[in-house]
Design a protein around this motif. Structure first.
Motif, PDB file in Angstrom:
ATOM      1  N   ASN A 152      29.963  65.066  54.135  1.00 19.08           N
ATOM      2  CA  ASN A 152      31.031  66.269  53.830  1.00 19.08           C
ATOM      3  C   ASN A 152      31.374  66.251  52.406  1.00 19.08           C
ATOM      4  OD1 ASN A 152      31.132  66.482  56.814  1.00 19.08           O
ATOM      5  ND2 ASN A 152      32.560  64.894  57.079  1.00 19.08           N
TER       6      ASN A 152
ATOM      7  N   GLN B 137      36.643  72.050  52.552  1.00 20.78           N
ATOM      8  CA  GLN B 137      35.875  70.960  53.262  1.00 20.78           C
ATOM      9  C   GLN B 137      34.676  71.757  53.890  1.00 20.78           C
ATOM     10  OE1 GLN B 137      38.468  68.668  55.891  1.00 20.78           O
ATOM     11  NE2 GLN B 137      39.793  68.381  54.427  1.00 20.78           N
TER      12      GLN B 137
ATOM     13  N   ILE C  15      34.294  67.783  49.861  1.00 21.38           N
ATOM     14  CA  ILE C  15      35.710  68.310  49.647  1.00 21.38           C
ATOM     15  C   ILE C  15      35.764  68.749  48.232  1.00 21.38           C
ATOM     16  CG2 ILE C  15      38.116  67.804  49.700  1.00 21.38           C
ATOM     17  CD1 ILE C  15      37.418  65.712  51.770  1.00 21.38           C
TER      18      ILE C  15
ATOM     19  N   SER D 195      42.286  73.137  49.511  1.00 18.93           N
ATOM     20  CA  SER D 195      40.851  72.413  49.541  1.00 18.93           C
ATOM     21  C   SER D 195      40.031  72.905  50.341  1.00 18.93           C
ATOM     22  CB  SER D 195      41.056  70.967  49.954  1.00 18.93           C
ATOM     23  OG  SER D 195      41.419  70.787  51.266  1.00 18.93           O
TER      24      SER D 195
END
Lengths: 114, 113
Positions: free
Chosen positions: A18, A76, A20, A74
């Motif tokens: 993942n 993601q 970010i 943010s």
């Protein structure tokens, strides 16, 4: 005037992880935020947006989080793929109700390693 | 294929010359925009148009002019190019009711020498 900034200019991740990507903004009056993706040699692409009355918004593999307390945004990206490699930048609408007062960040380069 | 088409893709231009960057969209979007993108800076708005027949100045309009005779076309003109106008130029449009650009062209890379 106030402007949008990014914490990290570059981010390198492994395929499948993942990602970010962070963005700080300083104008508490901004009511709308957008994330764009720009691949090398191409124009920006709209990814996802969020209004200031929301904390979270989800799209396909992407989630945008908005923390108005600390003026932080943010993006993601779940299960990052090689095709996600690009520059990502955020933008804020600094004049609510207008369509020409977007302030764009400089961008974060995301590199996905296979 | 629906979208925004910009021309030319790239151009080297002598200082002092006049140049028009073309932008055409086939999505019938009312709002269109011209941005410039420079290394180390975010996109900056040059001019915009909310609908055919109207235009407005953005953040960095000096040295540029636009026209919007119809919905589809939004040309950007540099009357007398200067080296500081060396940049990548993007045309963009908004969907109906949106306040922000969602569709961008591929860009025109302009070098003024």
């Amino acid at each position: 005037g106030e402007s949008v900034g990014l914490h990290l200019p570059t981010l390198s991740v492994q395929e499948g992880d993942n990602s970010i990507i962070n963005c700080a903004y300083s104008n508490s009056a901004s009511d709308y935020f957008i994330w764009y993706k720009q691949e090398s040699g191409k124009g920006p692409q709209f990814i996802i947006d969020i209004r200031s009355n929301m904390d979270k918004r989800q799209g396909q593999r992407v989630t945008v989080l908005l923390n108005k307390t600390v003026k932080h945004l943010s993006l993601q990206i779940a299960a990052t793929q090689p095709g996600d490699s690009a520059v990502y930048f955020c933008a804020e609408n600094m004049v609510p109700g207008s369509n020409y007062k977007l302030t764009f960040g400089k961008g974060t380069l995301l590199t996905v390693n296979p | 294929i629906a979208g925004i088409t910009q021309a030319p893709t790239s151009q080297i231009l002598a200082a002092g010359r006049r140049m028009t960057l073309r932008c055409t969209q086939d999505m019938r979007h009312n709002a269109m925009y011209w941005y410039r993108q420079d290394l180390g800076l975010g996109l900056r708005l040059i001019h915009y148009s909310n609908t055919a027949g109207t235009t407005g100045k953005g953040e960095v309009p000096d040295g540029y002019s636009v026209s919007r005779a119809n919905t589809d076309d939004f040309p950007l003109t540099l009357a007398s190019a200067v080296p500081s106008q060396t940049s990548v130029y993007f045309c963009a449009s908004s969907t109906q009711g949106s306040q922000v650009p969602a569709f961008f062209g591929q860009g025109t890379r302009l070098t003024v020498v």
